[in-house]
Design a protein around this motif. Structure first.
Motif, PDB file in Angstrom:
ATOM      1  N   LEU A   1       0.857  -1.178   0.000  1.00  0.00           N
ATOM      2  CA  LEU A   1       0.000   0.000   0.000  1.00  0.00           C
ATOM      3  C   LEU A   1       0.895   1.230   0.000  1.00  0.00           C
ATOM      4  O   LEU A   1       1.871   1.283   0.749  1.00  0.00           O
ATOM      5  N   ILE A   2       0.553   2.199  -0.833  1.00  0.00           N
ATOM      6  CA  ILE A   2       1.247   3.490  -0.862  1.00  0.00           C
ATOM      7  C   ILE A   2       0.256   4.537  -0.384  1.00  0.00           C
ATOM      8  O   ILE A   2      -0.840   4.663  -0.945  1.00  0.00           O
ATOM      9  N   VAL A   3       0.621   5.260   0.650  1.00  0.00           N
ATOM     10  CA  VAL A   3      -0.214   6.341   1.180  1.00  0.00           C
ATOM     11  C   VAL A   3       0.435   7.652   0.747  1.00  0.00           C
ATOM     12  O   VAL A   3       1.593   7.912   1.074  1.00  0.00           O
ATOM     13  N   PHE A   4      -0.321   8.451  -0.006  1.00  0.00           N
ATOM     14  CA  PHE A   4       0.190   9.720  -0.524  1.00  0.00           C
ATOM     15  C   PHE A   4      -0.516  10.858   0.197  1.00  0.00           C
ATOM     16  O   PHE A   4      -1.722  11.053   0.044  1.00  0.00           O
ATOM     17  N   LEU A   5       0.243  11.577   1.016  1.00  0.00           N
ATOM     18  CA  LEU A   5      -0.308  12.695   1.783  1.00  0.00           C
ATOM     19  C   LEU A   5      -0.160  13.999   1.016  1.00  0.00           C
ATOM     20  O   LEU A   5       0.906  14.285   0.477  1.00  0.00           O
ATOM     21  N   ARG A   6      -1.224  14.773   1.024  1.00  0.00           N
ATOM     22  CA  ARG A   6      -1.206  16.116   0.428  1.00  0.00           C
ATOM     23  C   ARG A   6      -1.660  17.101   1.484  1.00  0.00           C
ATOM     24  O   ARG A   6      -2.440  16.763   2.366  1.00  0.00           O
ATOM     25  N   LEU A   7      -1.180  18.331   1.351  1.00  0.00           N
ATOM     26  CA  LEU A   7      -1.529  19.381   2.302  1.00  0.00           C
ATOM     27  C   LEU A   7      -1.412  20.723   1.603  1.00  0.00           C
ATOM     28  O   LEU A   7      -0.499  20.928   0.792  1.00  0.00           O
ATOM     29  N   ASP A   8      -2.308  21.628   1.919  1.00  0.00           N
ATOM     30  CA  ASP A   8      -2.249  22.977   1.382  1.00  0.00           C
ATOM     31  C   ASP A   8      -0.833  23.520   1.592  1.00  0.00           C
ATOM     32  O   ASP A   8      -0.300  23.444   2.703  1.00  0.00           O
ATOM     33  N   PRO A   9      -0.200  24.061   0.533  1.00  0.00           N
ATOM     34  CA  PRO A   9       1.191  24.511   0.648  1.00  0.00           C
ATOM     35  C   PRO A   9       1.445  25.527   1.765  1.00  0.00           C
ATOM     36  O   PRO A   9       2.476  25.454   2.440  1.00  0.00           O
ATOM     37  N   ALA A  10       0.526  26.459   1.981  1.00  0.00           N
ATOM     38  CA  ALA A  10       0.734  27.470   3.027  1.00  0.00           C
ATOM     39  C   ALA A  10       0.724  26.825   4.412  1.00  0.00           C
ATOM     40  O   ALA A  10       1.558  27.150   5.275  1.00  0.00           O
ATOM     41  N   VAL A  11      -0.177  25.891   4.627  1.00  0.00           N
ATOM     42  CA  VAL A  11      -0.246  25.190   5.908  1.00  0.00           C
ATOM     43  C   VAL A  11       1.003  24.333   6.094  1.00  0.00           C
ATOM     44  O   VAL A  11       1.600  24.291   7.174  1.00  0.00           O
ATOM     45  N   ARG A  12       1.406  23.669   5.033  1.00  0.00           N
ATOM     46  CA  ARG A  12       2.588  22.811   5.088  1.00  0.00           C
ATOM     47  C   ARG A  12       3.830  23.615   5.452  1.00  0.00           C
ATOM     48  O   ARG A  12       4.627  23.224   6.310  1.00  0.00           O
TER      49      ARG A  12
END
Length: 188
Positions: A86-97
């Protein structure tokens, strides 16, 4: 046991999620930075030579064991890619990141990253690199490179928004059928 790769931009929470999953599943957490970088002070300044790096990764990411690998090993971890279940790909708003990264860096290094500190230049370069993730081309760790790599993988990909808490993210991963099957087979 299940073998999970958690990936995403720096600051998206891959390590936090990986640690939580490893703890809940009772399997080792492996972080790509531990293989890629030599232990130095200041940290993250000297890459480990590729041969020893790959050997260390292969030694710890064995096919008969469960584990969670966090981070990015796109250009050097090819030998273990077939092991990912399983590959879990996390994304996050760039400003929050970026706000998370700045806070994390200040907590870790304090005055060392302030103007005149021994890590100030390295920290500034790191922040610029991290900020470019969403717009950079595939030649560096970037959204474009990750998306292109994901297209080549055979393991299922679970995409999650890491605005959610680590607990919520871990629960989503633990509910995935691949993880459920791995847990059932291990008798946990």
């Amino acid at each position: 046991m299940v073998r999970i790769h958690v990936m995403g931009a720096s600051g998206s929470g891959t390590t936090s999620l990986g640690i939580a999953l490893a703890e809940k599943l009772g399997i080792p957490h492996l972080d790509s930075d531990d293989f890629y970088w030599m232990p130095t002070d200041p940290p993250y300044t000297t890459p480990r030579e590729i041969g020893p790096r790959i050997a260390m990764l292969e030694e710890q990411a064995q096919p008969e064991r469960g584990w969670v690998l966090t981070g990015s090993a796109l250009k050097w971890g090819m030998s273990i890619e077939p092991l990912y279940q399983l590959i879990v790909f996390l994304r996050l708003d760039p400003a929050v990141r970026m706000a998370r990264i700045r806070k994390r860096e200040a907590e870790r290094y304090g005055a060392r990253i302030s103007a005149g500190g021994d890590m100030a230049q390295k920290s500034q370069a790191f922040l610029e690199w991290a900020e470019s993730y969403d717009v950079a081309g595939p030649g560096q760790r970037s959204l474009a490179a990750h998306e292109a790599w994901l297209e080549t993988q055979t393991a299922p990909v679970l995409r999650l928004n890491s605005m959610n808490s680590v607990t919520e993210l871990a629960e989503a991963v633990l509910r995935h059928p691949v993880v459920q099957a791995g847990v059932a087979l291990s008798g946990r």
